[in-house]
Scaffold this active site. Structure first.
Site, short mmCIF file in Angstrom:
data_model
loop_
_atom_site.label_atom_id
_atom_site.label_comp_id
_atom_site.label_asym_id
_atom_site.label_seq_id
_atom_site.Cartn_x
_atom_site.Cartn_y
_atom_site.Cartn_z
N ASP A 46 -9.23 -3.31 -6.02
CA ASP A 46 -9.37 -2.88 -5.09
C ASP A 46 -9.51 -1.20 -5.16
OD1 ASP A 46 -7.81 -1.65 -2.44
OD2 ASP A 46 -5.98 -2.14 -3.98
N HIS A 54 -8.34 -4.79 -1.22
CA HIS A 54 -6.99 -3.73 -1.23
C HIS A 54 -6.24 -5.25 0.19
CE1 HIS A 54 -4.67 -1.29 -0.42
NE2 HIS A 54 -3.82 -1.17 1.05
N SER A 76 0.38 -1.03 -0.11
CA SER A 76 0.20 0.03 0.27
C SER A 76 0.95 1.25 0.34
CB SER A 76 -1.16 0.12 0.80
OG SER A 76 -2.10 1.00 0.85
#
Length: 705
Positions: A644, A678, A558
């Protein structure tokens, strides 16, 4: 290795101009998820990846079996008391998801429960396996039981896009209600009597901005709050005392809290204190007054008290300290608990109320007397034996309790659950997560090292290895460094597959995280973001110079994936490989587009390059996608998910395409999970296989193969 050639992404030049700077983005077309060419390209990348890594199949399976073999598959959590019930979760061998259960409560000591065995009166609240069915993805966004224990509100997501459907279940009869609400966000809160449930919705940019009230048995939900400022998001909760609903609105740098008597769910929320840019605060109900944790003129936060009839008037209780970041305040009937951070480690401070045995600070008499009576007991900190560890309050749903539930772990100690007895000041170990296969913490050792950044700042590094591993050794260096998120010294079962193969595992606690206090975060954001990247490079260099490491494989996800892309550009020679998971590598283009999910919210973290030329120039100088050049790069594995909503799949897809077209070295690999979000794949066995995939690649690169 692979007998097929890597995919070559077509180039479709697309120009953008900002602040007089014209840039050509030849892979912008990959952002169109509905374009068949996009899906075909992602599938071609997956096919190439599969063949290119086929030789690792045996190692992947071996690592997967190690993770599985060290995990007690049929297990359960330590029960937590709430009202008339003990609540816990079960996992069962062969099943992907947990099962939430409860049994009637009797006394303060949790019942002794054996994995695989059922207790008298045990009731299944929510079975994730039953709900998931054959869906390749499944996630629960909310699971909340009404204060009287009668009703369950839960929400589910079957695609990974983090938009949930809310449903209700009568726990007394086991029957579902007809009430069903689609398109909600995480979380929610009950009114005191269980007649109403409050939930949030997101806008087109995936920003939670509305709070609704749903009355059970009705269809016309009422909008109770809408946040118009695109920098702010909202959330709703119920205090531990169950006296107040708390509606919070916050940006990255500012908070505003509203409260409502939970017994009056159709009433009007009132503001604790109006928002003031740069001031963050949160409140806890202590029974007769509010605790307020805030950062007004207190960078590391200060704890104050406030009267219920004048909640915007704050009286300091625990003053600001430069060396201690106050993280959280938990209020109970007989005590309060402060969770803090000091010298890179977390800690717990107890504030006993002077009136032992009383239910709560009384509501009569002068406020000053009430507060002094509540907080006059001598406060103290709980001590822990290891040099590196992470501790935090764990759950604690009961307001009136003489025990504090704690979660504790270190890099060699598996996650452990303790009850802390406030009367005897005794830590009672309730459970330590079993690690099968003969794990002995005495076979491993953990260390704290300090690297020196290019500006002279000392950067902490946490390390763990087997005692019999000779150094220098292949090393995995993990980093994050954003949002004041701290990567604390914790245990990992999959990590043992590295350590037992002679690897060192290290975490670089770089600026932008929160490990060393709020100033550590401030020094790694906005136009000081580059410190995050140079700190990580300094940590890698230090590990080599200090004799810990020979080959360093970098890993992050991330915002930590942005870190991976940045350090690959800054110092590709330092790394034997880079694993970037759901990586934020097209940072400039994303933050320039306010129509994308969460972009406007993120301007307080990264800056606003759309309206500020200086921010634009600064971000362009470090954004990974913008700075790929023709130098030799290490092998890079990028992992993403098609659904995501936080870091869109096209960021790593574009990045890998540009690396393959521009840079030397590699190979550059892209793995796209076509049915997840995600967090990747949702089932635990699927997640273990995904981790085994990454670890097998890391082992090969760390060994120099």
């Amino acid at each position: 290795m692979s007998s097929i050639k890597p995919p070559v992404a077509k180039k479709v030049p697309a120009e953008r101009t900002h602040h007089g700077d014209t840039v050509v983005d030849e892979y912008a077309w990959l952002a169109d998820k509905e374009d068949p060419d996009t899906i075909a390209y992602l599938e071609a990348e997956n096919a190439f990846l599969k063949e290119h890594t086929a030789h690792l199949a045996d190692l992947r399976e071996q690592v997967f079996q190690e993770i599985k073999g060290r995990t007690q598959e049929t297990d359960l959590s330590v029960p937590s008391r709430k009202g008339a019930w003990w609540y816990f979760t079960r996992t069962e061998e062969g099943k992907q998801y947990a099962v939430s259960c409860r049994v009637p409560a009797d006394g303060a000591t949790p019942p002794e429960i054996t994995p695989g065995a059922r207790l008298d009166g045990e009731q299944v609240i929510l079975d994730g396996n039953e709900l998931a069915g054959d869906s390749p993805f499944f996630s629960v966004g909310a699971s909340s039981i009404s204060p009287d224990g009668r009703m369950l509100a839960y929400s589910t997501d079957y695609s990974g896009d983090e938009r949930f459907t809310l449903r209700f279940k009568n726990l007394e009869t086991g029957e579902p209600l007809d009430d069903e609400i689609e398109g909600i966000f995480y979380g929610g809160a009950w009114s005191a009597d269980g007649s109403a449930f409050f939930y949030t919705r997101v806008d087109d940019a995936w920003r939670p901005y509305q709070v609704y009230r749903h009355i059970l048995g009705t269809r016309d939900d009422v909008l109770v709050y809408e946040e118009s400022d695109e920098r702010y998001w909202v959330g709703i909760g119920l205090t531990r005392s169950e006296r107040y609903l708390v509606l919070g609105a916050g940006s990255k740098i500012t908070s505003e809290v509203r409260i409502l008597d939970a017994g009056d769910p159709t009433g009007e929320f009132r503001v604790v204190r109006p928002r003031k840019v740069g001031v963050e605060y949160g409140v806890e109900d202590a029974g007769g007054f509010l605790y307020v944790l805030h950062n007004e003129n207190a960078e590391n936060f200060e704890l104050a008290t406030a009267p219920l009839d004048d909640p915007g008037t704050w009286t300091p209780l625990i003053a600001h300290r430069d060396d201690t970041r106050l993280l959280e305040i938990d209020a109970f009937a007989g005590h309060a608990v402060v969770h803090f951070r000091r010298e890179g480690l977390t800690g717990i401070r107890i504030l006993p109320y002077a009136r032992a045995g009383s239910d709560a600070p009384v509501e009569t008499g002068d406020r000053r007397e009430r507060v002094e009576a509540a907080c006059a007991g001598d406060s103290y900190e709980i001590e822990f034996p290891e040099p590196l560890y992470d501790v935090s309050p764990a759950g604690n749903p009961e307001f009136a309790t003489e025990r504090l539930r704690l979660s504790y772990t270190s890099m060699i100690t598996p996650p452990s659950v303790y009850d802390y007895d406030l009367a005897t000041r005794e830590l009672i170990l309730l459970k330590q997560r079993p690690v099968l296969g003969g794990y002995d913490s005495g076979d491993y050792e953990q260390f704290r090292e300090w690297a020196t950044a290019e500006d002279g700042t000392r950067v902490p590094i946490s390390l763990v290895k087997r005692k019999d591993t000779a150094t220098p050794a292949p090393t995995v260096l993990y980093g994050y460094g954003s949002y004041e998120t701290s990567i604390d010294p914790g245990f990992s079962v999959p990590r043992l597959s590295l350590l037992d193969r002679g690897f060192v595992f290290a975490v670089a606690h770089v600026r932008g995280g929160g490990e060393m206090g709020r100033h550590w975060y401030e020094a790694g954001k906005l136009t000081r973001k580059r410190n995050t990247f140079t700190d990580f490079v300094a940590a890698a260099g230090h590990l080599k110079r200090a004799g810990w490491s020979e080959r360093v494989v970098a890993r992050g996800g991330s915002a930590g994936g942005l870190l991976m892309g940045a350090v690959a550009n800054l110092a590709p020679q330092e790394f034997a490989g880079v694993v970037a998971e759901v990586p934020f590598v097209d940072a400039l283009n994303t933050i320039l587009d306010p129509s994308l999910p969460l972009t406007v919210i993120e301007w307080d973290e990264w800056g606003d390059p759309l309206h500020d030329a200086a921010v634009y120039a600064y971000m362009k100088g470090y954004s990974p996608y913008e700075n790929v050049d023709g130098r030799p790069y290490p092998p890079i594995l990028a992992i993403t998910s098609l659904n995501d909503t936080r870091v869109l799949y096209h960021e790593p897809a574009k990045w890998i395409a540009r690396l393959r077209a521009t840079a030397k070295g590699g190979p550059f690999l892209l793995k796209t999970e076509m049915g997840a979000g995600h967090g990747g794949r949702s089932g635990r066995y699927d997640a273990w296989r995904e981790e085994a995939f990454a670890l097998s690649w890391i082992i090969e690169k760390g060994r120099g193969a």
